[in-house]
Design an enzyme around this catalytic site. Structure first.
Site, short mmCIF file in Angstrom:
data_model
loop_
_atom_site.label_atom_id
_atom_site.label_comp_id
_atom_site.label_asym_id
_atom_site.label_seq_id
_atom_site.Cartn_x
_atom_site.Cartn_y
_atom_site.Cartn_z
N SER A 153 2.69 10.41 10.97
CA SER A 153 3.42 9.36 11.78
C SER A 153 3.34 9.52 13.25
O SER A 153 3.24 10.76 13.60
CB SER A 153 5.08 9.48 11.41
OG SER A 153 5.90 8.80 12.31
N TYR A 166 12.90 13.79 9.51
CA TYR A 166 11.62 12.82 9.27
C TYR A 166 10.52 13.09 10.33
O TYR A 166 9.36 13.72 9.80
CB TYR A 166 11.64 11.30 9.41
CG TYR A 166 10.80 10.53 9.29
CD1 TYR A 166 10.22 10.17 7.77
CD2 TYR A 166 9.89 9.95 10.07
CE1 TYR A 166 8.99 9.49 7.64
CE2 TYR A 166 8.98 9.12 10.05
CZ TYR A 166 8.54 9.04 8.66
OH TYR A 166 7.23 8.12 8.55
P1 NAP Z 1 8.11 3.02 1.07
O1 NAP Z 1 7.80 1.70 1.09
O2 NAP Z 1 9.51 3.46 1.20
O3 NAP Z 1 7.38 3.89 -0.17
C1 NAP Z 1 7.55 5.30 -0.31
C2 NAP Z 1 7.04 5.65 -1.69
O4 NAP Z 1 7.32 7.05 -1.91
C3 NAP Z 1 7.56 4.92 -2.85
O5 NAP Z 1 6.64 4.82 -3.74
C4 NAP Z 1 8.80 5.65 -3.29
O6 NAP Z 1 8.95 5.85 -4.62
C5 NAP Z 1 8.00 7.10 -3.11
N1 NAP Z 1 9.00 8.28 -3.06
C6 NAP Z 1 10.13 8.54 -2.48
N2 NAP Z 1 10.73 9.71 -2.83
C7 NAP Z 1 10.01 10.16 -3.80
C8 NAP Z 1 10.40 11.23 -4.62
N3 NAP Z 1 11.32 11.88 -4.53
N4 NAP Z 1 9.50 11.51 -5.62
C9 NAP Z 1 8.50 10.61 -5.70
N5 NAP Z 1 8.10 9.61 -4.97
C10 NAP Z 1 9.04 9.33 -4.14
O7 NAP Z 1 7.20 3.69 2.50
P2 NAP Z 1 6.10 3.36 2.87
O8 NAP Z 1 6.39 2.91 4.48
O9 NAP Z 1 5.01 2.75 2.17
O10 NAP Z 1 5.70 5.06 3.72
C11 NAP Z 1 4.62 5.48 2.85
C12 NAP Z 1 4.16 6.75 3.99
O11 NAP Z 1 3.67 6.19 5.23
C13 NAP Z 1 5.33 7.74 4.02
O12 NAP Z 1 4.76 9.06 4.05
C14 NAP Z 1 5.74 7.06 5.41
O13 NAP Z 1 6.65 8.51 6.38
C15 NAP Z 1 4.40 6.85 6.12
N6 NAP Z 1 4.67 6.21 7.36
C16 NAP Z 1 5.17 4.79 7.20
C17 NAP Z 1 5.26 4.04 8.14
C18 NAP Z 1 5.52 2.55 8.14
O14 NAP Z 1 5.76 1.95 9.34
N7 NAP Z 1 5.92 1.94 6.92
C19 NAP Z 1 4.97 4.53 9.47
C20 NAP Z 1 4.48 5.73 9.46
C21 NAP Z 1 4.35 6.62 8.49
P3 NAP Z 1 10.12 4.49 -5.12
O15 NAP Z 1 9.67 3.57 -5.01
O16 NAP Z 1 10.11 4.82 -6.72
O17 NAP Z 1 11.37 5.03 -4.27
#
Ligand code: NAP
Length: 251
Positions: A153, A166
């Site tokens: 990130s 985070y």
């Molecule tokens: P998201 O929509 O919240 O999805 C997160 C995923 O991780 C979901 O499938 C969730 O499962 C799973 N997860 C969370 N806790 C877990 C656990 N204890 N065990 C197993 N699975 C778990 O987030 P996202 O935005 O797609 O983020 C994906 C990655 O990109 C993350 O590493 C995040 O830090 C990174 N990121 C995102 C952004 C952004 O703007 N979106 C920016 C920078 C970095 P459930 O659906 O079952 O809860």
């Protein structure tokens, strides 16, 4: 946006594990890997979400995926070893891992940060990818061209107020990627890199920025070129890099 046009059969016959495959960026990546020929192993904590993606992939006539329900918050060492053994029995090797699952934790000053939440964020965002990588390395070493991708990130490269555990977890992710990439420098069949997705339209982004109109940011599907590039053979010579899915660049 990173520019790359993936051939339709980019990941043909590859076995690729995606964590957090039930939602957001992980769901999109798992779908795109499957639609480019991979057999995907869908790891996540909410079974219904994994099953819904499984059905979508199967209904599209793509390679039959595998489902691994695992809560990375509570998983113990034996769970990771069991998973590795299961994958070994079923596939005998692994050609890719996308460490994508993550949680945001709290946005609050360090002074007030809840220590229990701090530990939980570090466990899911850092300890779980470490354990998974360690237990899956023997399977990855069976592949002729394996790619391990961590998820970083912007706040994992420059600290920002109130992003607490985070941000620290994403610095640690960059560190884990660099250390492992350096250790594997002379292991040409395994490469290790990180992706910073940039602001992307997901549940996590909406939670972090509740007042922001969702359409401000690209969808997960729109940021997939880099996810495909780094997972497929065209990135064979790239190791130890942290790349921006929405940054400039072409391949
Ligand atoms: P998201 O929509 O919240 O999805 C997160 C995923 O991780 C979901 O499938 C969730 O499962 C799973 N997860 C969370 N806790 C877990 C656990 N204890 N065990 C197993 N699975 C778990 O987030 P996202 O935005 O797609 O983020 C994906 C990655 O990109 C993350 O590493 C995040 O830090 C990174 N990121 C995102 C952004 C952004 O703007 N979106 C920016 C920078 C970095 P459930 O659906 O079952 O809860």
């Amino acid at each position: 946006m990173f520019h790359y046009e993936a051939p339709a059969d980019l990941l043909k016959d590859r076995i690729i594990l995606v964590t957090g495959a039930g939602d957001g960026i992980g769901r999109s990546a798992a779908w795109h890997y499957a639609s480019h020929g991979a057999t995907v192993v869908l790891l996540g904590r909410t079974l219904e979400k994994l099953e819904s993606l499984y059905d979508e992939i199967e209904n599209a006539g793509l390679a039959k995926p595998a489902i691994v329900p695992l809560n990375l918050d509570t998983a113990a060492e034996h769970d990771y070893i069991e998973l590795s053994n299961q994958l070994y029995e079923e596939f005998g090797r692994l050609d890719g891992v996308l460490h994508n699952a993550g949680i945001l934790g709290m946005r609050t000053p360090i002074e007030n940060y809840d220590p229990i939440t701090w530990e939980q964020v570090m466990r899911i965002n850092v300890h779980a990818p470490f354990m998974l990588t360690q237990t899956l390395l023997p399977l990855l070493s069976q592949s002729s061209d394996a790619s391990v991708i961590f998820t970083s990130s912007g706040v994992g490269r420059k600290g920002r107020a109130y992003w607490g555990a985070y941000a620290v977890s994403k610095f640690a992710t960059e560190g884990l990627m660099q250390v492992l990439a350096d250790e594997l420098e002379n292991t040409p069949n395994i490469r290790v890199n990180a992706i910073n997705p940039g602001a992307t339209r997901t549940r996590m982004r909406a939670y972090a920025y509740p007042a922001e109109p969702p359409e401000t940011n690209p969808t997960p599907d729109e940021i997939m070129p880099l996810y495909l590039y780094l997972m497929g053979p065209d990135s064979r010579d790239i190791n130890g890099q942290s790349m921006d899915a929405q940054g400039e660049g072409s391949a």
